[in-house]
Design a protein around this motif. Sequence first.
Motif, PDB file in Angstrom:
ATOM      1  N   LYS A 157      14.208   1.632   8.015  1.00 28.45           N
ATOM      2  CA  LYS A 157      14.644   0.245   8.044  1.00 28.45           C
ATOM      3  C   LYS A 157      14.227  -0.419   9.346  1.00 28.45           C
ATOM      4  N   MET A 158      14.303   0.328  10.458  1.00 27.57           N
ATOM      5  CA  MET A 158      13.877  -0.223  11.733  1.00 27.57           C
ATOM      6  C   MET A 158      12.414  -0.600  11.701  1.00 27.57           C
ATOM      7  N   LEU A 159      11.596   0.232  11.037  1.00 28.29           N
ATOM      8  CA  LEU A 159      10.162  -0.039  10.982  1.00 28.29           C
ATOM      9  C   LEU A 159       9.866  -1.325  10.231  1.00 28.29           C
ATOM     10  N   ASN A 160      10.754  -1.727   9.358  1.00 27.18           N
ATOM     11  CA  ASN A 160      10.539  -2.923   8.567  1.00 27.18           C
ATOM     12  C   ASN A 160      11.345  -4.126   9.071  1.00 27.18           C
ATOM     13  N   SER A 161      12.070  -3.959  10.148  1.00 26.64           N
ATOM     14  CA  SER A 161      12.927  -5.033  10.623  1.00 26.64           C
ATOM     15  C   SER A 161      12.102  -6.157  11.220  1.00 26.64           C
ATOM     16  N   SER A 162      12.687  -7.335  11.278  1.00 28.08           N
ATOM     17  CA  SER A 162      11.986  -8.473  11.876  1.00 28.08           C
ATOM     18  C   SER A 162      11.945  -8.323  13.385  1.00 28.08           C
ATOM     19  N   ASP A 163      11.008  -9.025  14.016  1.00 26.75           N
ATOM     20  CA  ASP A 163      10.815  -8.915  15.453  1.00 26.75           C
ATOM     21  C   ASP A 163      12.017  -9.415  16.237  1.00 26.75           C
ATOM     22  N   VAL A 164      12.254  -8.783  17.366  1.00 20.97           N
ATOM     23  CA  VAL A 164      13.194  -9.285  18.359  1.00 20.97           C
ATOM     24  C   VAL A 164      12.373  -9.655  19.582  1.00 20.97           C
ATOM     25  N   ARG A 166     -14.992  -6.062  27.470  1.00 25.94           N
ATOM     26  CA  ARG A 166     -15.979  -4.982  27.452  1.00 25.94           C
ATOM     27  C   ARG A 166     -16.914  -5.065  26.249  1.00 25.94           C
ATOM     28  N   ARG A 167     -16.722  -6.051  25.389  1.00 23.24           N
ATOM     29  CA  ARG A 167     -17.628  -6.360  24.282  1.00 23.24           C
ATOM     30  C   ARG A 167     -17.801  -5.167  23.334  1.00 23.24           C
ATOM     31  N   LEU A 168     -16.709  -4.520  22.989  1.00 20.02           N
ATOM     32  CA  LEU A 168     -16.722  -3.387  22.072  1.00 20.02           C
ATOM     33  C   LEU A 168     -16.007  -3.774  20.783  1.00 20.02           C
ATOM     34  N   MET A 169     -16.378  -3.132  19.675  1.00 15.73           N
ATOM     35  CA  MET A 169     -15.552  -3.243  18.476  1.00 15.73           C
ATOM     36  C   MET A 169     -14.340  -2.349  18.668  1.00 15.73           C
ATOM     37  N   LEU A 170     -13.160  -2.920  18.507  1.00 16.55           N
ATOM     38  CA  LEU A 170     -11.925  -2.161  18.649  1.00 16.55           C
ATOM     39  C   LEU A 170     -11.492  -1.687  17.265  1.00 16.55           C
ATOM     40  N   SER A 171     -11.466  -0.375  17.089  1.00 13.76           N
ATOM     41  CA  SER A 171     -11.127   0.238  15.806  1.00 13.76           C
ATOM     42  C   SER A 171      -9.832   1.009  15.956  1.00 13.76           C
ATOM     43  N   MET A 172      -8.834   0.641  15.144  1.00 14.06           N
ATOM     44  CA  MET A 172      -7.524   1.263  15.264  1.00 14.06           C
ATOM     45  C   MET A 172      -7.089   1.849  13.923  1.00 14.06           C
ATOM     46  N   LEU A 173      -6.588   3.065  13.975  1.00 15.47           N
ATOM     47  CA  LEU A 173      -6.029   3.719  12.787  1.00 15.47           C
ATOM     48  C   LEU A 173      -4.538   3.881  13.002  1.00 15.47           C
ATOM     49  N   PRO A 174      -3.726   2.993  12.402  1.00 14.07           N
ATOM     50  CA  PRO A 174      -2.279   3.101  12.591  1.00 14.07           C
ATOM     51  C   PRO A 174      -1.735   4.419  12.051  1.00 14.07           C
ATOM     52  N   ARG A 175      -0.712   4.915  12.700  1.00 12.39           N
ATOM     53  CA  ARG A 175      -0.092   6.153  12.251  1.00 12.39           C
ATOM     54  C   ARG A 175       0.658   5.914  10.944  1.00 12.39           C
ATOM     55  N   PRO A 176       0.535   6.812   9.972  1.00 14.22           N
ATOM     56  CA  PRO A 176       1.330   6.672   8.743  1.00 14.22           C
ATOM     57  C   PRO A 176       2.809   6.735   9.074  1.00 14.22           C
ATOM     58  N   GLN A 177       3.594   5.974   8.335  1.00 13.91           N
ATOM     59  CA  GLN A 177       5.024   5.878   8.599  1.00 13.91           C
ATOM     60  C   GLN A 177       5.829   6.209   7.341  1.00 13.91           C
ATOM     61  N   PRO A 178       7.028   6.754   7.503  1.00 16.62           N
ATOM     62  CA  PRO A 178       7.890   7.033   6.343  1.00 16.62           C
ATOM     63  C   PRO A 178       8.599   5.774   5.869  1.00 16.62           C
ATOM     64  N   ALA A 179       7.810   4.800   5.438  1.00 21.52           N
ATOM     65  CA  ALA A 179       8.348   3.511   5.001  1.00 21.52           C
ATOM     66  C   ALA A 179       7.376   2.872   4.030  1.00 21.52           C
ATOM     67  N   GLU A 180       7.876   2.001   3.169  1.00 20.96           N
ATOM     68  CA  GLU A 180       7.020   1.337   2.191  1.00 20.96           C
ATOM     69  C   GLU A 180       6.012   0.416   2.869  1.00 20.96           C
ATOM     70  N   ALA A 228      15.283  12.622  -0.726  1.00 22.97           N
ATOM     71  CA  ALA A 228      15.626  11.991   0.550  1.00 22.97           C
ATOM     72  C   ALA A 228      14.409  11.654   1.400  1.00 22.97           C
ATOM     73  N   GLY A 229      13.223  12.164   1.013  1.00 26.90           N
ATOM     74  CA  GLY A 229      12.022  11.935   1.794  1.00 26.90           C
ATOM     75  C   GLY A 229      11.221  10.741   1.316  1.00 26.90           C
ATOM     76  N   VAL A 230      10.021  10.612   1.848  1.00 29.71           N
ATOM     77  CA  VAL A 230       9.153   9.471   1.543  1.00 29.71           C
ATOM     78  C   VAL A 230       7.709   9.954   1.386  1.00 29.71           C
ATOM     79  N   VAL A 231       7.049   9.493   0.329  1.00 29.31           N
ATOM     80  CA  VAL A 231       5.602   9.668   0.204  1.00 29.31           C
ATOM     81  C   VAL A 231       4.982   8.297   0.475  1.00 29.31           C
ATOM     82  N   SER A 232       4.276   8.174   1.588  1.00 30.93           N
ATOM     83  CA  SER A 232       3.613   6.919   1.933  1.00 30.93           C
ATOM     84  C   SER A 232       2.110   7.182   2.017  1.00 30.93           C
ATOM     85  N   GLN A 233       1.374   6.286   2.634  1.00 31.59           N
ATOM     86  CA  GLN A 233      -0.072   6.443   2.700  1.00 31.59           C
ATOM     87  C   GLN A 233      -0.586   6.250   4.124  1.00 31.59           C
TER      88      GLN A 233
END
Length: 375
Positions: A7-14, A125-139, A326-331
């Motif tokens: 739920k925290m992962l999906n909460s609105s910004d503070v 530095r004129r580089l392409m910034l490529s980021m792979l977010p960590r998978p999370q136990p959330a929808e 009780a667990g989560v299958v995410s992507q």
Amino acid sequence: MADMTAKMLNSSDVSIPKGAKLTMSYLTPKEWDETAHLFDGVCQEQMHVFASERWPSMKIDCLHFKLDDELVAGCLVMHRAAPLGLGGLAVCKWGPILLDAAAPNAQQLFGDVVDMLINHYAVERRLMLSMLPRPQPAETNFAVEKLQERGFKEGAGLPFPNRYFVNVQLTDDAMRASFGQKWRAHLKKSEKNGLEFEHCDVSQMPVFYELYREMTARKQFPDYSAFDSLHHLMDNIHESARPELFLVRHEGEPVAGGVIFTAGDTSVYLYGATNDQALPLRAGYFMHWHIMRWLARQERIKWYDLGGTDGFLGLHQFKNGMVGKAGVVSQVPKVMNYAHWFMPRLLGNTLFLARDVKAQIMRRILSLKKNTPSD
């Protein structure tokens, strides 16, 4: 199914207090690896000792981010510039990482750190910034949303992106009740086979290496998991983040083992190994159950990340049964790319296209080999 962490992962910004200043500083690899365990979001991909061995051709920056001189986040960034100032790549895998993932302003902090990375790597530095977010136990993965808001574009994804998370914030009885019916039945049978579970120190790693060699020889499959880098990781990582080793024995002989990264709030199943006796003894069920019980007694750890399946149905059934109710299958999210300048965008997209084509060819070759009868 998902608890307060999800739920925290999906909460609105503070919002961060007005006037607060976020600053970035460089650390040495030694300083970074010695402090990485402080972050809730730390994972093996964000350890210098892991990244430098896995990607030796890349330069690596280790960064701390402070809000009004208080440490709040960190990031390991691998980068390589092209000749003649034509651009290059900066890659962040499973980062940035937050010191306190449950902080009310966690999402805002993540976004502000990304803004600093964009300015430093993509603009200056004129580089392409490529980021792979960590998978999370959330929808919904808030990191993907933050990157999209800042103009990142989706790149390639994994062919089998499912990631399996076991909730270890439960009592033993509740965790056991969560398992799939068949998984629970196999576990019950395993407990009648005289198996013994051990939490071992690093001196027992040769036992695990031998189990792994036996397994790969038996299954006769090509190993692209960078297993050889595990020696380097276990021998050189700072003790505060060293993965844990667990073994299962039958009549004194090792039959199964697992190496688990446990430094952050989400533990990660790095490698497992079994011998010929493990399957009839159902040693895998026994081992994972006792690993989960051990993780549940670590105050900081909330989830057990089992990794993926590479498309193997049997592995999906095993992990899905363990995830249970009780667990989560995410992507695993797709790679997210950002380029401020034209040439870095052109070069980066060309390099990623070549990599993806090569990967597709290799998967096709492996598929043909699997379906070709042996002599």
